[in-house]
Scaffold this motif. Structure first.
Motif, PDB file in Angstrom:
ATOM      1  N   HIS A  18       0.907  -1.269  -0.221  1.00  0.00           N
ATOM      2  CA  HIS A  18       0.067  -0.072  -0.030  1.00  0.00           C
ATOM      3  C   HIS A  18       0.881   1.104  -0.060  1.00  0.00           C
ATOM      4  O   HIS A  18       1.736   1.466   0.892  1.00  0.00           O
ATOM      5  CB  HIS A  18      -0.879   0.125   1.282  1.00  0.00           C
ATOM      6  CG  HIS A  18      -1.755   1.280   1.410  1.00  0.00           C
ATOM      7  ND1 HIS A  18      -2.763   1.607   0.477  1.00  0.00           N
ATOM      8  CD2 HIS A  18      -1.678   2.486   2.316  1.00  0.00           C
ATOM      9  CE1 HIS A  18      -3.322   2.665   0.836  1.00  0.00           C
ATOM     10  NE2 HIS A  18      -2.713   3.062   1.875  1.00  0.00           N
ATOM     11  N   LEU A  19       0.507   2.073  -1.042  1.00  0.00           N
ATOM     12  CA  LEU A  19       1.461   3.447  -1.076  1.00  0.00           C
ATOM     13  C   LEU A  19       0.569   4.475  -1.059  1.00  0.00           C
ATOM     14  O   LEU A  19      -0.723   4.589  -1.391  1.00  0.00           O
ATOM     15  CB  LEU A  19       2.007   3.345  -2.214  1.00  0.00           C
ATOM     16  CG  LEU A  19       2.880   4.755  -2.763  1.00  0.00           C
ATOM     17  CD1 LEU A  19       4.170   5.059  -1.729  1.00  0.00           C
ATOM     18  CD2 LEU A  19       3.118   4.845  -4.211  1.00  0.00           C
ATOM     19  N   GLU A  20       1.025   5.353  -0.031  1.00  0.00           N
ATOM     20  CA  GLU A  20       0.343   7.038  -0.032  1.00  0.00           C
ATOM     21  C   GLU A  20       1.238   7.882   0.056  1.00  0.00           C
ATOM     22  O   GLU A  20       2.527   7.704   0.329  1.00  0.00           O
ATOM     23  CB  GLU A  20      -0.698   6.920   1.090  1.00  0.00           C
ATOM     24  CG  GLU A  20       0.297   6.860   2.444  1.00  0.00           C
ATOM     25  CD  GLU A  20      -0.413   7.113   3.824  1.00  0.00           C
ATOM     26  OE1 GLU A  20      -1.851   6.818   3.710  1.00  0.00           O
ATOM     27  OE2 GLU A  20       0.035   7.310   4.791  1.00  0.00           O
ATOM     28  N   HIS A  21       1.192   9.223  -0.547  1.00  0.00           N
ATOM     29  CA  HIS A  21       1.813  10.290  -0.778  1.00  0.00           C
ATOM     30  C   HIS A  21       1.205  11.471   0.035  1.00  0.00           C
ATOM     31  O   HIS A  21       0.134  11.654   0.522  1.00  0.00           O
ATOM     32  CB  HIS A  21       1.789  10.815  -2.011  1.00  0.00           C
ATOM     33  CG  HIS A  21       2.247   9.730  -3.158  1.00  0.00           C
ATOM     34  ND1 HIS A  21       3.696   9.621  -3.496  1.00  0.00           N
ATOM     35  CD2 HIS A  21       1.680   9.058  -4.056  1.00  0.00           C
ATOM     36  CE1 HIS A  21       3.767   8.950  -4.325  1.00  0.00           C
ATOM     37  NE2 HIS A  21       2.686   8.555  -4.729  1.00  0.00           N
ATOM     38  N   GLN A  22       2.173  12.038   0.882  1.00  0.00           N
ATOM     39  CA  GLN A  22       1.885  13.242   1.762  1.00  0.00           C
ATOM     40  C   GLN A  22       3.013  14.114   1.421  1.00  0.00           C
ATOM     41  O   GLN A  22       4.093  13.905   1.362  1.00  0.00           O
ATOM     42  CB  GLN A  22       1.670  12.826   3.175  1.00  0.00           C
ATOM     43  CG  GLN A  22       0.657  11.897   3.777  1.00  0.00           C
ATOM     44  CD  GLN A  22       0.480  12.053   5.220  1.00  0.00           C
ATOM     45  OE1 GLN A  22       0.815  13.015   5.614  1.00  0.00           O
ATOM     46  NE2 GLN A  22      -0.241  11.242   5.501  1.00  0.00           N
ATOM     47  N   LEU A  23       2.476  15.384   1.504  1.00  0.00           N
ATOM     48  CA  LEU A  23       3.420  16.644   1.617  1.00  0.00           C
ATOM     49  C   LEU A  23       4.071  16.524   3.050  1.00  0.00           C
ATOM     50  O   LEU A  23       3.781  16.098   4.038  1.00  0.00           O
ATOM     51  CB  LEU A  23       2.640  18.090   1.484  1.00  0.00           C
ATOM     52  CG  LEU A  23       2.085  18.144   0.182  1.00  0.00           C
ATOM     53  CD1 LEU A  23       1.009  19.418   0.281  1.00  0.00           C
ATOM     54  CD2 LEU A  23       2.958  18.144  -1.220  1.00  0.00           C
ATOM     55  N   ALA A  24       5.280  16.978   2.960  1.00  0.00           N
ATOM     56  CA  ALA A  24       6.303  16.704   3.974  1.00  0.00           C
ATOM     57  C   ALA A  24       6.030  17.426   5.160  1.00  0.00           C
ATOM     58  O   ALA A  24       5.711  16.964   6.375  1.00  0.00           O
ATOM     59  CB  ALA A  24       7.838  17.145   3.577  1.00  0.00           C
ATOM     60  N   ASP A  25       5.472  18.553   4.867  1.00  0.00           N
ATOM     61  CA  ASP A  25       4.917  19.380   6.175  1.00  0.00           C
ATOM     62  C   ASP A  25       3.724  19.008   6.797  1.00  0.00           C
ATOM     63  O   ASP A  25       3.408  18.949   8.097  1.00  0.00           O
ATOM     64  CB  ASP A  25       4.592  20.998   5.826  1.00  0.00           C
ATOM     65  CG  ASP A  25       3.998  21.137   4.850  1.00  0.00           C
ATOM     66  OD1 ASP A  25       3.763  20.075   3.849  1.00  0.00           O
ATOM     67  OD2 ASP A  25       3.373  22.255   4.441  1.00  0.00           O
ATOM     68  N   SER A  26       2.800  18.373   6.146  1.00  0.00           N
ATOM     69  CA  SER A  26       1.562  17.759   6.746  1.00  0.00           C
ATOM     70  C   SER A  26       1.886  16.584   7.404  1.00  0.00           C
ATOM     71  O   SER A  26       1.172  16.117   8.246  1.00  0.00           O
ATOM     72  CB  SER A  26       0.613  17.472   5.316  1.00  0.00           C
ATOM     73  OG  SER A  26      -0.548  16.589   5.949  1.00  0.00           O
ATOM     74  N   LEU A  27       2.959  15.705   6.770  1.00  0.00           N
ATOM     75  CA  LEU A  27       3.488  14.584   7.373  1.00  0.00           C
ATOM     76  C   LEU A  27       3.891  14.930   8.893  1.00  0.00           C
ATOM     77  O   LEU A  27       3.788  14.246   9.640  1.00  0.00           O
ATOM     78  CB  LEU A  27       4.444  13.618   6.647  1.00  0.00           C
ATOM     79  CG  LEU A  27       4.773  12.021   7.128  1.00  0.00           C
ATOM     80  CD1 LEU A  27       5.083  11.470   5.944  1.00  0.00           C
ATOM     81  CD2 LEU A  27       5.895  12.473   8.091  1.00  0.00           C
TER      82      LEU A  27
END
Length: 370
Positions: A219-228
């Motif tokens: 399972h892959l998800e993407h997040q913006l680094a600041d949101s993470l």
């Protein structure tokens, strides 16, 4: 017994104090017939600069090249703030990473049940936390060119650092993250800043294609680094493997470390490519914490991150999975018995010195080994 060549680079600040707690554990494992360790010691960081004018000598670099694995304590401190940039203490660490081609940095964040109340977050948010941050280590803004300060005239100057990534750099660290996820919770969260950075756009595209072509089962998800970063302090247990670049990995791994109660608790591994013939790979193991010059020499440093780095070395470089588990269990048992260093002490626990904690873990490992 198999003999493993281990290079110890204690470094600066608290590095020598925490590294010294590893030696008795290696000796104990040898006496128990687990493995034999051929240990050499070298200089890196400010101490190397004092000795030879460089952050690591060519001779010690050669020892690192010949070793099966390298253990590093910490580098740097205000004592060397005025030295030239290219020979600053951190340059020794960067040279090791670059010349050993250590492109993947693994930083686990595990919260021991006994330390859940030591975290800056509520117990229910961190109890049972077990995540792995995979940071690209030899590219990005720390190594990109141009890197300089320009004189613009009229008293104005311009500092330049360049964020650069090529497809193959992203793919190889991505494979490390996906392979790790298959052994864990089967989930990868890739973090970048594709909304404002072209390198982030490329990172996102390459990881998406790698997932589609080689790891569709993960399972892959993407997040913006600041949101993470925000999510790490809101609900950290949602993550399994976090994959990110050099700069964001540097920042986010320190956030993840504090979730566990202290940055003095967490190890790391920096890995090179697997050898095509034997499957081995060059590797360097070090605590996430720095040199902490304010407490150096005071016997206050927490050696657990260094000891757990040795455990990672046993497992990843030497294939001594059972021995690594016993070292980690010894740490967990000592903490469960209420023994602490100053950075993780809480009411009702007993505070030990650096050496006292090292001896407690050694004695518990001896008990577990029978």
């Amino acid at each position: 017994m198999t003999t493993h060549k281990l290079l110890m680079l204690p470094g600066d600040g608290i590095g020598p104090e925490v590294m010294e707690q590893v030696r008795p554990l290696a000796t104990l494992l040898g006496q128990a017939g687990v493995a034999r360790f051929e240990v050499e010691t070298g200089l890196v960081g400010g101490c190397a600069y004092d000795a030879c004018g460089r952050a690591i000598s060519d001779a010690d670099m050669a020892l690192a090249q010949a070793a099966d694995a390298v253990l590093l304590g910490a580098v740097g401190g205000p004592r060397w703030d005025g030295v030239p940039y290219d020979v600053r203490p951190e340059a020794g660490l960067f040279r090791l990473r670059k010349e050993l081609q250590l492109f993947a940095n693994l930083r686990p964040a595990v919260c021991y049940p006994a330390l859940a109340d030591a975290s800056s977050l509520k117990r229910e948010l961190v109890d049972g936390l077990d995540l792995m941050l995979v940071r690209e280590l030899t590219g990005g803004i720390y190594f990109g060119e141009p890197k300089e300060i320009l004189d613009l005239g009229n008293g104005q100057r311009r500092g330049i650092d360049t964020q650069v990534y090529d497809t193959h750099e992203i793919e190889r660290v991505g494979r490390v993250a996906f392979e790790l996820a298959r052994q864990r919770g089967n989930k990868v969260t890739s973090a970048e800043k594709r909304n404002v950075m072209k390198s982030g756009v490329l990172w996102n595209e390459v990881i998406t294609a790698l997932h589609r072509n080689e790891y569709p089962d993960v399972h892959l998800e993407h997040q913006l680094a600041d949101s993470l970063g925000m999510q790490l302090v809101r609900a950290p247990k949602q993550f399994d493997v976090i994959l990110t670049d050099n700069l964001f990995g540097d920042l986010l791994s320190d956030v993840a470390a504090m979730l566990t109660g202290s940055i003095g608790m967490l190890p790391s591994a920096s890995l090179g490519a697997a050898d095509a013939a034997g499957g081995g790979r060059r590797a360097l193991y070090e605590p996430v914490h720095g040199s902490a010059p304010d407490i150096a020499g005071k016997a206050l440093a927490n050696p657990i991150a260094m000891i757990n780095s040795f455990a990672m070395c046993l497992r990843t470089s030497f294939g001594l999975v059972d021995a690594a588990g016993l070292v980690e269990q010894a740490v967990a048992n000592v903490l469960a018995a209420g023994l602490r260093t100053d950075d993780i002490r809480t009411p009702g626990t007993r505070t030990l010195s650096t050496g006292g904690m090292g001896r407690a873990i050694h004695d518990e490992l001896a008990r577990l080994l029978g």
